[in-house]
Design a protein around this motif. Structure first.
Motif, mmCIF file in Angstrom:
data_model
loop_
_atom_site.group_PDB
_atom_site.id
_atom_site.type_symbol
_atom_site.label_atom_id
_atom_site.label_comp_id
_atom_site.label_asym_id
_atom_site.label_seq_id
_atom_site.Cartn_x
_atom_site.Cartn_y
_atom_site.Cartn_z
ATOM 1 N N UNK A 154 0.725 -1.195 -0.031
ATOM 2 C CA UNK A 154 -0.058 -0.166 0.065
ATOM 3 C C UNK A 154 0.890 1.400 0.030
ATOM 4 N N UNK A 155 0.477 2.302 -0.904
ATOM 5 C CA UNK A 155 1.448 3.433 -1.089
ATOM 6 C C UNK A 155 0.857 4.324 0.080
ATOM 7 N N UNK A 156 -0.666 4.565 0.232
ATOM 8 C CA UNK A 156 -1.239 5.673 1.017
ATOM 9 C C UNK A 156 -2.412 5.208 1.593
ATOM 10 N N UNK A 157 -2.632 5.625 2.892
ATOM 11 C CA UNK A 157 -3.966 5.398 3.605
ATOM 12 C C UNK A 157 -4.675 6.886 3.756
ATOM 13 N N UNK A 158 -5.842 6.813 3.300
ATOM 14 C CA UNK A 158 -6.884 7.949 3.332
ATOM 15 C C UNK A 158 -7.469 7.686 4.564
ATOM 16 N N UNK A 159 -7.340 8.787 5.544
ATOM 17 C CA UNK A 159 -8.101 8.813 6.764
ATOM 18 C C UNK A 159 -8.248 10.423 7.113
ATOM 19 N N UNK A 160 -9.279 10.832 6.730
ATOM 20 C CA UNK A 160 -9.674 12.548 6.746
ATOM 21 C C UNK A 160 -9.872 12.966 8.147
ATOM 22 N N UNK A 161 -9.447 13.877 8.830
ATOM 23 C CA UNK A 161 -9.794 14.163 10.009
ATOM 24 C C UNK A 161 -11.338 15.266 9.935
ATOM 25 N N UNK A 162 -11.726 15.649 8.683
ATOM 26 C CA UNK A 162 -12.872 16.311 8.422
ATOM 27 C C UNK A 162 -12.833 17.615 8.810
ATOM 28 N N UNK A 163 -12.804 17.942 10.260
ATOM 29 C CA UNK A 163 -12.529 19.321 10.582
ATOM 30 C C UNK A 163 -11.775 19.551 12.030
ATOM 31 N N UNK A 164 -11.970 20.575 12.691
ATOM 32 C CA UNK A 164 -11.491 20.759 13.726
ATOM 33 C C UNK A 164 -11.641 19.884 14.893
ATOM 34 N N UNK A 165 -10.756 19.961 15.908
ATOM 35 C CA UNK A 165 -11.175 19.082 17.053
ATOM 36 C C UNK A 165 -12.481 19.503 17.856
ATOM 37 N N UNK A 166 -12.682 20.990 17.698
ATOM 38 C CA UNK A 166 -13.520 21.428 18.610
ATOM 39 C C UNK A 166 -15.064 21.506 17.824
ATOM 40 N N UNK A 167 -15.172 21.358 16.634
ATOM 41 C CA UNK A 167 -16.187 21.113 15.707
ATOM 42 C C UNK A 167 -16.569 19.634 15.228
ATOM 43 N N UNK A 168 -15.552 18.858 15.568
ATOM 44 C CA UNK A 168 -16.014 17.576 14.991
ATOM 45 C C UNK A 168 -17.170 16.674 15.638
ATOM 46 N N UNK A 169 -17.612 17.020 17.004
ATOM 47 C CA UNK A 169 -18.582 16.349 17.491
ATOM 48 C C UNK A 169 -20.030 16.770 16.886
ATOM 49 N N UNK A 170 -20.061 18.067 16.438
ATOM 50 C CA UNK A 170 -21.220 18.588 15.741
ATOM 51 C C UNK A 170 -21.483 17.709 14.431
ATOM 52 N N UNK A 171 -20.584 17.172 13.970
ATOM 53 C CA UNK A 171 -20.587 16.223 12.740
ATOM 54 C C UNK A 171 -20.520 14.740 12.757
ATOM 55 N N UNK A 172 -19.850 14.203 13.727
ATOM 56 C CA UNK A 172 -19.664 12.700 13.867
ATOM 57 C C UNK A 172 -19.849 12.668 15.429
ATOM 58 N N UNK A 173 -20.635 11.461 15.540
ATOM 59 C CA UNK A 173 -20.725 11.034 17.053
ATOM 60 C C UNK A 173 -20.418 9.500 17.281
ATOM 61 N N UNK A 174 -20.072 9.027 16.430
ATOM 62 C CA UNK A 174 -19.658 7.439 16.477
ATOM 63 C C UNK A 174 -18.377 6.936 16.439
ATOM 64 N N UNK A 175 -17.452 8.125 16.444
ATOM 65 C CA UNK A 175 -15.894 7.847 16.697
ATOM 66 C C UNK A 175 -15.376 9.300 17.054
ATOM 67 N N UNK A 176 -14.306 8.975 17.737
ATOM 68 C CA UNK A 176 -13.576 10.411 18.200
ATOM 69 C C UNK A 176 -12.522 10.753 17.368
#
Length: 321
Positions: A154-176
């Motif tokens: 494997x060359x690369x693994x994609x795993x986006x952070x999506x947004x800031x640590x502070x706003x993250x819980x507004x978008x995703x609740x099933x993982x930290x």
């Protein structure tokens, strides 16, 4: 005078990054373009092709994603994991169309050992045998799974952070946020390149955008690839009524990513199909040097292959491949 980080740094503050995002646009783009030319051939734009190898029924609740099982009103054809031979044949087609990297996405919360993971490893080996870079996004990993991915080439693994640590819980609740950082750490430990970026247009503040870039820019080393996504509002998701992202907001993110991460591939990703060739050219001027290439990005529309070929010809760009 604001330090634009000509030296490679991994000690950016959120205040510094936010100050860059707030610069007058032409000043920001000019600085980013200067740094881009120090570290890259400005005519070199990498093409990466993206395929959904397993679609829908994901247990995560990401508010932007039509593949989440939580969003029951989304119209989406759910599909099981594809056959490895078929995936490799599609990779060959992408290679022949000019793609240098083939990215495979499975709508999983996390990797589970067994037949399906073994099939993904076979896909990776097949793509690498074609002379292409191979990237996957499979959700969370355990250390031994990252090791097996590395052994498969494997060359690369994609795993986006999506947004800031502070706003993250507004978008995703099933993982930290920490879950995501751990998976990225496992990949880095195995020598796998990181493809890690985020999404704008989800209701986040400018400070959130700065905080996202600050986290990415403080990786040491920086992620080899940083996708910058503009939200594609999908009917049936919680974010379906969000306004379209402004091209100037996208350019600011690209330019600031380039200044803070000089050697990284900054990739125009989701939402690109909403912008004209001239608008995308401004992103390349600001330091973008990679695109997702093809008609579809997992389940979202993308700029068509012919449109991209016309754009590259107009720009005089030489696509890597």
């Amino acid at each position: 005078m604001l330090d634009t980080g000509q030296d490679i740094r991994s000690d950016w503050t959120v205040d510094e990054v936010e100050a860059l995002l707030r610069l007058p646009l032409l000043d920001l783009v000019g600085r980013a373009n200067s740094i881009h030319r120090m570290h890259h051939d400005p005519s070199d734009i990498q093409k990466a092709s993206l395929l959904s190898i397993k679609t829908g029924s994901c247990p995560e609740d990401c508010a932007y994603c039509p593949q989440s099982a939580h969003h029951r009103e989304v119209e989406l054809t759910r599909e099981k994991l594809m056959n490895p031979g078929h995936v490799v044949s599609l990779a060959k087609r992408a290679r022949d169309a000019g793609a240098a990297r083939f990215c495979m996405g499975a709508a999983w919360r996390q990797v589970r050992d067994g037949e399906e993971f073994n099939n993904v490893l076979e896909m990776i080996r097949g793509v690498r045998n074609l002379g292409m870079e191979a990237c996957v996004t499979l959700g969370m990993l355990k250390p031994h799974q990252a090791q097996r991915l590395a052994e498969a080439g494997l060359t690369a693994y994609n795993h986006n952070l999506d947004t800031s640590p502070e706003f993250y819980s507004e978008i995703i609740g099933t993982r930290t946020y920490q879950d995501r950082l751990e998976t990225l750490g496992y990949c880095r430990d195995e020598g796998i390149d990181l493809c890690c970026g985020g999404i704008i247009g989800m209701g986040e503040s400018l400070r959130d955008r700065a905080a996202l870039l600050q986290v990415l820019a403080n990786f040491d080393p920086h992620p080899e690839s940083v996708p910058i996504n503009a939200l594609v509002p999908i009917k049936g998701t919680p974010l379906e009524h969000r306004d379209k992202v402004s091209i100037f907001d996208l350019v600011r993110m690209v330019a600031t990513a380039r200044i803070t991460m000089p050697e990284t591939r900054v990739r125009l990703s989701a939402g690109r199909s909403d912008f004209s060739t001239a608008e995308q050219a401004l992103c390349f001027l600001a330091g973008a040097n990679s695109v997702f290439y093809g008609d579809v990005l997992l389940t979202a529309p993308n700029a068509g292959t012919q449109n991209d070929q016309d754009m590259f010809a107009a720009l005089g760009a030489v696509a890597e491949g």
